[in-house]
Design a protein around this motif. Sequence first.
Motif, PDB file in Angstrom:
ATOM      1  N   GLN A   1     -19.004 -37.079  -5.236  1.00  0.00           N
ATOM      2  CA  GLN A   1     -18.243 -36.477  -6.338  1.00  0.00           C
ATOM      3  C   GLN A   1     -17.073 -36.038  -5.958  1.00  0.00           C
ATOM      4  OE1 GLN A   1     -21.789 -36.403  -6.404  1.00  0.00           O
ATOM      5  NE2 GLN A   1     -21.608 -38.012  -8.000  1.00  0.00           N
ATOM      6  N   LEU A   2     -16.858 -35.243  -5.057  1.00  0.00           N
ATOM      7  CA  LEU A   2     -15.640 -34.891  -4.327  1.00  0.00           C
ATOM      8  C   LEU A   2     -15.148 -35.421  -3.132  1.00  0.00           C
ATOM      9  CD1 LEU A   2     -15.832 -30.763  -4.858  1.00  0.00           C
ATOM     10  CD2 LEU A   2     -14.805 -32.664  -6.424  1.00  0.00           C
ATOM     11  N   PRO A   3     -13.981 -35.857  -2.964  1.00  0.00           N
ATOM     12  CA  PRO A   3     -12.882 -35.505  -4.100  1.00  0.00           C
ATOM     13  C   PRO A   3     -12.645 -36.545  -5.055  1.00  0.00           C
ATOM     14  CG  PRO A   3     -12.017 -36.465  -1.870  1.00  0.00           C
ATOM     15  CD  PRO A   3     -13.497 -36.340  -1.550  1.00  0.00           C
ATOM     16  N   ASP A   4     -13.357 -37.557  -5.116  1.00  0.00           N
ATOM     17  CA  ASP A   4     -13.265 -38.999  -5.990  1.00  0.00           C
ATOM     18  C   ASP A   4     -13.130 -38.620  -7.343  1.00  0.00           C
ATOM     19  OD1 ASP A   4     -12.805 -41.547  -6.531  1.00  0.00           O
ATOM     20  OD2 ASP A   4     -14.988 -41.635  -6.915  1.00  0.00           O
ATOM     21  N   LYS A   5     -14.016 -37.946  -7.825  1.00  0.00           N
ATOM     22  CA  LYS A   5     -14.142 -37.506  -9.018  1.00  0.00           C
ATOM     23  C   LYS A   5     -13.889 -36.156  -9.628  1.00  0.00           C
ATOM     24  CE  LYS A   5     -17.612 -41.272  -9.974  1.00  0.00           C
ATOM     25  NZ  LYS A   5     -17.537 -41.796  -8.577  1.00  0.00           N
ATOM     26  N   GLU A   6     -13.026 -35.476  -9.121  1.00  0.00           N
ATOM     27  CA  GLU A   6     -12.717 -34.289  -9.219  1.00  0.00           C
ATOM     28  C   GLU A   6     -12.417 -33.936 -10.649  1.00  0.00           C
ATOM     29  OE1 GLU A   6     -10.626 -30.397  -7.014  1.00  0.00           O
ATOM     30  OE2 GLU A   6     -10.236 -32.452  -6.416  1.00  0.00           O
ATOM     31  N   GLY A   7     -11.371 -34.759 -11.161  1.00  0.00           N
ATOM     32  CA  GLY A   7     -10.949 -34.794 -12.483  1.00  0.00           C
ATOM     33  C   GLY A   7     -11.738 -34.979 -13.481  1.00  0.00           C
ATOM     34  N   GLN A   8     -13.173 -35.497 -13.347  1.00  0.00           N
ATOM     35  CA  GLN A   8     -14.070 -36.046 -14.417  1.00  0.00           C
ATOM     36  C   GLN A   8     -15.187 -34.797 -14.679  1.00  0.00           C
ATOM     37  OE1 GLN A   8     -15.691 -39.555 -13.599  1.00  0.00           O
ATOM     38  NE2 GLN A   8     -13.596 -40.764 -13.024  1.00  0.00           N
ATOM     39  N   MET A   9     -15.003 -33.877 -13.700  1.00  0.00           N
ATOM     40  CA  MET A   9     -16.138 -32.788 -13.724  1.00  0.00           C
ATOM     41  C   MET A   9     -15.663 -31.726 -14.343  1.00  0.00           C
ATOM     42  SD  MET A   9     -18.482 -33.244 -10.214  1.00  0.00           S
ATOM     43  CE  MET A   9     -17.195 -32.982  -9.171  1.00  0.00           C
ATOM     44  N   TYR A  10     -16.382 -30.837 -15.158  1.00  0.00           N
ATOM     45  CA  TYR A  10     -15.983 -29.554 -15.567  1.00  0.00           C
ATOM     46  C   TYR A  10     -16.268 -28.634 -14.427  1.00  0.00           C
ATOM     47  CZ  TYR A  10     -15.919 -31.392 -20.345  1.00  0.00           C
ATOM     48  OH  TYR A  10     -15.649 -32.090 -21.490  1.00  0.00           O
ATOM     49  N   HIS A  11     -15.078 -27.859 -14.092  1.00  0.00           N
ATOM     50  CA  HIS A  11     -15.007 -26.644 -13.277  1.00  0.00           C
ATOM     51  C   HIS A  11     -15.153 -25.530 -13.629  1.00  0.00           C
ATOM     52  CE1 HIS A  11     -12.904 -25.311  -9.370  1.00  0.00           C
ATOM     53  NE2 HIS A  11     -13.994 -24.980  -9.189  1.00  0.00           N
ATOM     54  N   VAL A  12     -16.366 -24.588 -13.132  1.00  0.00           N
ATOM     55  CA  VAL A  12     -15.980 -23.086 -13.290  1.00  0.00           C
ATOM     56  C   VAL A  12     -15.284 -22.395 -12.309  1.00  0.00           C
ATOM     57  CG1 VAL A  12     -17.601 -21.099 -13.682  1.00  0.00           C
ATOM     58  CG2 VAL A  12     -18.645 -23.514 -14.306  1.00  0.00           C
ATOM     59  N   THR A  13     -14.155 -22.178 -12.681  1.00  0.00           N
ATOM     60  CA  THR A  13     -13.285 -21.797 -11.568  1.00  0.00           C
ATOM     61  C   THR A  13     -13.676 -20.458 -11.033  1.00  0.00           C
ATOM     62  OG1 THR A  13     -11.534 -20.880 -13.372  1.00  0.00           O
ATOM     63  CG2 THR A  13     -11.369 -23.139 -12.756  1.00  0.00           C
ATOM     64  N   GLU A  14     -14.009 -19.432 -11.740  1.00  0.00           N
ATOM     65  CA  GLU A  14     -14.197 -18.039 -10.949  1.00  0.00           C
ATOM     66  C   GLU A  14     -15.187 -18.118 -10.012  1.00  0.00           C
ATOM     67  OE1 GLU A  14     -15.306 -13.706 -12.415  1.00  0.00           O
ATOM     68  OE2 GLU A  14     -14.574 -15.021 -13.697  1.00  0.00           O
ATOM     69  N   ASP A  15     -16.480 -19.022 -10.184  1.00  0.00           N
ATOM     70  CA  ASP A  15     -17.333 -19.245  -9.113  1.00  0.00           C
ATOM     71  C   ASP A  15     -17.227 -20.432  -8.283  1.00  0.00           C
ATOM     72  OD1 ASP A  15     -19.008 -16.749  -9.843  1.00  0.00           O
ATOM     73  OD2 ASP A  15     -19.081 -17.906 -11.919  1.00  0.00           O
ATOM     74  N   ASN A  16     -16.280 -21.459  -8.515  1.00  0.00           N
ATOM     75  CA  ASN A  16     -16.018 -22.410  -7.833  1.00  0.00           C
ATOM     76  C   ASN A  16     -17.376 -23.572  -8.055  1.00  0.00           C
ATOM     77  OD1 ASN A  16     -14.297 -24.411  -6.675  1.00  0.00           O
ATOM     78  ND2 ASN A  16     -15.094 -23.775  -4.496  1.00  0.00           N
ATOM     79  N   PHE A  17     -17.950 -23.456  -9.332  1.00  0.00           N
ATOM     80  CA  PHE A  17     -19.121 -24.330  -9.447  1.00  0.00           C
ATOM     81  C   PHE A  17     -18.658 -25.679 -10.501  1.00  0.00           C
ATOM     82  CE2 PHE A  17     -22.224 -20.571  -9.028  1.00  0.00           C
ATOM     83  CZ  PHE A  17     -22.201 -20.541  -7.897  1.00  0.00           C
ATOM     84  N   TYR A  18     -19.446 -26.608 -10.390  1.00  0.00           N
ATOM     85  CA  TYR A  18     -19.210 -27.710 -10.967  1.00  0.00           C
ATOM     86  C   TYR A  18     -20.275 -28.019 -12.072  1.00  0.00           C
ATOM     87  CZ  TYR A  18     -15.015 -28.512  -8.120  1.00  0.00           C
ATOM     88  OH  TYR A  18     -13.848 -28.580  -7.455  1.00  0.00           O
ATOM     89  N   LEU A  19     -20.310 -28.185 -13.066  1.00  0.00           N
ATOM     90  CA  LEU A  19     -21.265 -28.518 -14.254  1.00  0.00           C
ATOM     91  C   LEU A  19     -21.379 -30.032 -13.617  1.00  0.00           C
ATOM     92  CD1 LEU A  19     -20.153 -26.222 -15.671  1.00  0.00           C
ATOM     93  CD2 LEU A  19     -20.969 -27.552 -17.767  1.00  0.00           C
ATOM     94  N   ILE A  20     -22.613 -30.514 -13.646  1.00  0.00           N
ATOM     95  CA  ILE A  20     -23.355 -31.798 -13.065  1.00  0.00           C
ATOM     96  C   ILE A  20     -22.948 -32.964 -13.874  1.00  0.00           C
ATOM     97  CG2 ILE A  20     -24.785 -30.662 -11.259  1.00  0.00           C
ATOM     98  CD1 ILE A  20     -27.173 -31.765 -13.564  1.00  0.00           C
ATOM     99  N   PRO A  21     -22.452 -33.920 -13.317  1.00  0.00           N
ATOM    100  CA  PRO A  21     -22.277 -35.184 -14.059  1.00  0.00           C
ATOM    101  C   PRO A  21     -23.680 -36.092 -14.393  1.00  0.00           C
ATOM    102  CG  PRO A  21     -21.395 -35.586 -11.927  1.00  0.00           C
ATOM    103  CD  PRO A  21     -21.966 -34.050 -12.011  1.00  0.00           C
ATOM    104  N   THR A  22     -24.422 -35.630 -13.478  1.00  0.00           N
ATOM    105  CA  THR A  22     -25.776 -36.368 -13.350  1.00  0.00           C
ATOM    106  C   THR A  22     -26.604 -35.695 -12.511  1.00  0.00           C
ATOM    107  OG1 THR A  22     -27.076 -38.345 -12.353  1.00  0.00           O
ATOM    108  CG2 THR A  22     -24.833 -37.737 -11.613  1.00  0.00           C
ATOM    109  N   ALA A  23     -27.904 -35.761 -12.672  1.00  0.00           N
ATOM    110  CA  ALA A  23     -29.021 -35.032 -11.816  1.00  0.00           C
ATOM    111  C   ALA A  23     -29.077 -35.429 -10.333  1.00  0.00           C
ATOM    112  CB  ALA A  23     -30.442 -34.984 -12.448  1.00  0.00           C
TER     113      ALA A  23
END
Length: 424
Positions: free
Chosen positions: A212-234
């Motif tokens: 998913q990174l770095p290819d789909k970085e702009g498509q994922m929701y990013h929790v910036t403070e913790d540097n977590f990403y909400l998953i686009p798929t399981a």
Amino acid sequence: MLQVALLRQDPEAVKRKLSIKNFQEISLVDEIIQLDDERKSTQARFDEVQSKINAASKNIGALMAQGKKQEADTLKAEITALKPTLEPIKARYTEIEDTLFNKLVLLPNLPQDEVPAGKSADDNEIVRQNGETLLPAGGNQPHWDLIQSYELVDFETGAKITGRGFPVYTGQGAKFQRALIQYFLDFNTEAGYREFIPPFMVNEASAFATGQLPDKEGQMYHVTEDNFYLIPTAEVPVTNIYRDVILQQEELPLKLTAYSPCFRREAGSFGKDVRGLNRVHQFEKVEIIQITHPDKSNEAFQQMVTHVEKLLQSLELPYRILRLCGADMSFTSAVTYDFEVFSGAQERWLEVSSVSNFETYQANRLKCRFKNEAGKTQLVHTLNGSSLALPRIVAALLENNQTPVGIRIPQVLRPYFGKELITK
């Protein structure tokens, strides 16, 4: 991530494969090979200097024991002069490795030989089709009208709570959603897939490992403070269970399944193609994943395609299977089959599943390996598929099963939903 050894084996073949994916930066192949050459020569220089230091150090002791102090002092001076040269060589080696890695991750996976060349989704090939593409006998309302009249989904409240593309399922809509999820999981576990409930956020290392990174970085929701990403798929958290793991050959294949909400920042446009449930930012999906021996991955791929096909057949939906052309495939995939169901009311095909073989591309990033019969470690192959994605399945089921007295529930779903019709 591709391996340098693969690029070196036949650079021109690699370039031809990349061109099938419409990859434009073909010159990266030559740049990576040149960097690898420089890495090897730099390592050789370091080893040569270190070898001289080691040999001199060993001789100093022998000379001192023989009383040859002057000769020993000469060797000490040589070592003193050589040692400072190691650090810049080491620093250059690290710099080359970093540059090489950063260029390698820019290369997509190579398509298998069966993947057709093409410029867009229009060039995908139909593998097979099942069922008739007819207008629903009981009416031809699109699902966005049906969910309003049956009060199944509330888009306005979802937009108030969060924003456009975040639906609220209500009443029978929520129950229907739950019934589908449970049925899909049962269908998968009965076929030998082990069920997981993974985290719905992942760290950067996990997102990188599955591509998913770095290819789909702009498509994922990013929790910036913790540097977590909400998953686009399981696929992302479940596959990462085996990151940095060495498996035994007898453990393969691993068959995994999981339900999760999925989050995607897809920039939807306006029009019928994105109305209602056709494209949303949060949706539910059940995923299947296999981790296999490289010699068995194509067989596993066909098994997964057959599994998803049987699932669609059980839902009594007309469907077709497409072999994606290079331009329409994901960055990480070596081969992908898409499943589409026919929406009678919209008179169009809706994608509801993709089954992909990533071969070693993800495994190389994951560092997921197994010990073969000779006791040597080898990269596994990873595969995944949607089984199934709910929004468009719900849309197709509503549209294709509308009757004058309600929306008919397919036979296999009735024990889960509790009745035969969705009624007003």
